[in-house]
Write a protein that holds these residues in place. Structure first.
Motif, PDB file in Angstrom:
ATOM      1  N   GLU A 115     -64.688  34.034  57.252  1.00  0.00           N
ATOM      2  CA  GLU A 115     -65.357  33.012  56.443  1.00  0.00           C
ATOM      3  C   GLU A 115     -66.878  33.139  56.562  1.00  0.00           C
ATOM      4  O   GLU A 115     -67.595  33.066  55.553  1.00  0.00           O
ATOM      5  CB  GLU A 115     -64.921  31.612  56.899  1.00  0.00           C
ATOM      6  CG  GLU A 115     -63.512  31.249  56.501  1.00  0.00           C
ATOM      7  CD  GLU A 115     -63.104  29.888  57.036  1.00  0.00           C
ATOM      8  OE1 GLU A 115     -63.983  29.084  57.418  1.00  0.00           O
ATOM      9  OE2 GLU A 115     -61.888  29.631  57.092  1.00  0.00           O
ATOM     10  N   ASN A 116     -67.359  33.349  57.785  1.00  0.00           N
ATOM     11  CA  ASN A 116     -68.805  33.475  57.980  1.00  0.00           C
ATOM     12  C   ASN A 116     -69.354  34.705  57.265  1.00  0.00           C
ATOM     13  O   ASN A 116     -70.409  34.648  56.612  1.00  0.00           O
ATOM     14  CB  ASN A 116     -69.154  33.555  59.469  1.00  0.00           C
ATOM     15  CG  ASN A 116     -68.982  32.230  60.161  1.00  0.00           C
ATOM     16  OD1 ASN A 116     -68.972  31.188  59.515  1.00  0.00           O
ATOM     17  ND2 ASN A 116     -68.827  32.262  61.473  1.00  0.00           N
ATOM     18  N   ILE A 117     -68.661  35.825  57.377  1.00  0.00           N
ATOM     19  CA  ILE A 117     -69.126  37.055  56.711  1.00  0.00           C
ATOM     20  C   ILE A 117     -69.079  36.873  55.201  1.00  0.00           C
ATOM     21  O   ILE A 117     -70.013  37.259  54.480  1.00  0.00           O
ATOM     22  CB  ILE A 117     -68.286  38.267  57.164  1.00  0.00           C
ATOM     23  CG1 ILE A 117     -68.587  38.575  58.638  1.00  0.00           C
ATOM     24  CG2 ILE A 117     -68.544  39.476  56.291  1.00  0.00           C
ATOM     25  CD1 ILE A 117     -67.712  39.630  59.235  1.00  0.00           C
ATOM     26  N   THR A 118     -67.997  36.263  54.699  1.00  0.00           N
ATOM     27  CA  THR A 118     -67.875  36.038  53.260  1.00  0.00           C
ATOM     28  C   THR A 118     -69.003  35.129  52.774  1.00  0.00           C
ATOM     29  O   THR A 118     -69.628  35.394  51.737  1.00  0.00           O
ATOM     30  CB  THR A 118     -66.514  35.401  52.929  1.00  0.00           C
ATOM     31  OG1 THR A 118     -65.478  36.225  53.440  1.00  0.00           O
ATOM     32  CG2 THR A 118     -66.327  35.235  51.443  1.00  0.00           C
ATOM     33  N   ILE A 121     -72.302  37.137  52.885  1.00  0.00           N
ATOM     34  CA  ILE A 121     -72.368  38.161  51.826  1.00  0.00           C
ATOM     35  C   ILE A 121     -72.573  37.496  50.475  1.00  0.00           C
ATOM     36  O   ILE A 121     -73.334  37.975  49.638  1.00  0.00           O
ATOM     37  CB  ILE A 121     -71.095  39.045  51.843  1.00  0.00           C
ATOM     38  CG1 ILE A 121     -71.101  39.924  53.085  1.00  0.00           C
ATOM     39  CG2 ILE A 121     -70.998  39.894  50.594  1.00  0.00           C
ATOM     40  CD1 ILE A 121     -69.875  40.758  53.253  1.00  0.00           C
ATOM     41  N   SER A 122     -71.906  36.389  50.261  1.00  0.00           N
ATOM     42  CA  SER A 122     -72.055  35.719  48.963  1.00  0.00           C
ATOM     43  C   SER A 122     -73.445  35.107  48.815  1.00  0.00           C
ATOM     44  O   SER A 122     -73.938  34.925  47.695  1.00  0.00           O
ATOM     45  CB  SER A 122     -70.967  34.681  48.765  1.00  0.00           C
ATOM     46  OG  SER A 122     -71.089  33.653  49.713  1.00  0.00           O
ATOM     47  N   SER A 123     -74.076  34.783  49.913  1.00  0.00           N
ATOM     48  CA  SER A 123     -75.416  34.190  49.806  1.00  0.00           C
ATOM     49  C   SER A 123     -76.513  35.254  49.653  1.00  0.00           C
ATOM     50  O   SER A 123     -77.656  34.920  49.385  1.00  0.00           O
ATOM     51  CB  SER A 123     -75.692  33.311  51.031  1.00  0.00           C
ATOM     52  OG  SER A 123     -75.797  34.113  52.184  1.00  0.00           O
ATOM     53  N   ILE A 124     -76.172  36.503  49.840  1.00  0.00           N
ATOM     54  CA  ILE A 124     -77.182  37.568  49.689  1.00  0.00           C
ATOM     55  C   ILE A 124     -77.400  37.832  48.191  1.00  0.00           C
ATOM     56  O   ILE A 124     -76.459  38.060  47.437  1.00  0.00           O
ATOM     57  CB  ILE A 124     -76.721  38.861  50.396  1.00  0.00           C
ATOM     58  CG1 ILE A 124     -76.649  38.652  51.902  1.00  0.00           C
ATOM     59  CG2 ILE A 124     -77.652  40.018  50.047  1.00  0.00           C
ATOM     60  CD1 ILE A 124     -76.141  39.833  52.662  1.00  0.00           C
ATOM     61  N   ASP A 125     -78.655  37.813  47.839  1.00  0.00           N
ATOM     62  CA  ASP A 125     -79.040  38.126  46.458  1.00  0.00           C
ATOM     63  C   ASP A 125     -79.814  39.433  46.499  1.00  0.00           C
ATOM     64  O   ASP A 125     -80.960  39.485  46.933  1.00  0.00           O
ATOM     65  CB  ASP A 125     -79.896  36.995  45.903  1.00  0.00           C
ATOM     66  CG  ASP A 125     -80.239  37.205  44.446  1.00  0.00           C
ATOM     67  OD1 ASP A 125     -79.563  38.005  43.792  1.00  0.00           O
ATOM     68  OD2 ASP A 125     -81.183  36.553  44.006  1.00  0.00           O
ATOM     69  N   PRO A 126     -79.207  40.538  46.048  1.00  0.00           N
ATOM     70  CA  PRO A 126     -79.874  41.834  46.172  1.00  0.00           C
ATOM     71  C   PRO A 126     -81.144  41.909  45.314  1.00  0.00           C
ATOM     72  O   PRO A 126     -82.101  42.577  45.684  1.00  0.00           O
ATOM     73  CB  PRO A 126     -78.841  42.842  45.710  1.00  0.00           C
ATOM     74  CG  PRO A 126     -77.753  42.087  45.060  1.00  0.00           C
ATOM     75  CD  PRO A 126     -77.880  40.671  45.471  1.00  0.00           C
TER      76      PRO A 126
END
Length: 137
Positions: A115-118, A121-126
């Motif tokens: 859950e933490n990794i997901t 990752i979802s909060s990263i905006d490339p």
């Protein structure tokens, strides 16, 4: 006939009195007095009976002690075996319970990590990351 018998007995008594030292040397347990002879025989018989009774008593006591010792040893062995069995069961239950707890903790930790990794990752905006690299202040 009675006179002949009396003469023979008198000769034996007189001979016994004259050679009493030789008779005593030949037959040390036999005495002139009947009471001494009976006393010696009774003492000898008493000694034999006492020795026999002591031997039987010693044998009986040894058998009784061995029997009690065997019974106590058997009881201790049986109790020890039961104790070891109970301890083994408790240890096995404890190990199983600890293993289950560790397994559950690993599963919970794995799910939490996913859950933490997901979320990360979802909060990263490339695009914003690249934009920030080339951005000058």
């Amino acid at each position: 006939m009675l006179i002949k018998l009396g003469i023979i007995v008198a000769v034996f008594v007189l001979g016994g009195m004259m050679f009493s030292t030789e008779i005593t040397a030949l037959f040390p347990n036999t005495s002139v007095l009947l009471s001494d002879s009976l006393k010696n025989d009774i003492n000898s018989l008493n000694t034999k009976i006492t020795n026999s009774a002591e031997n039987l008593l010693d044998t009986s006591i040894d058998k009784t002690i061995q029997s009690v010792s065997d019974s106590v040893y058997g009881g201790i062995t049986e109790t020890g075996d039961k104790l070891v069995e109970n301890v083994n069961e408790k240890i096995s239950e404890g190990i199983t319970e600890a293993g289950d707890n560790i397994k559950n903790e690993i599963i919970e930790s794995s799910e939490s990590s996913k859950e933490n990794i997901t979320n990360e990752i979802s909060s990263i905006d490339p695009f914003s990351f690249i934009k920030n690299i080339f951005k000058t202040d």
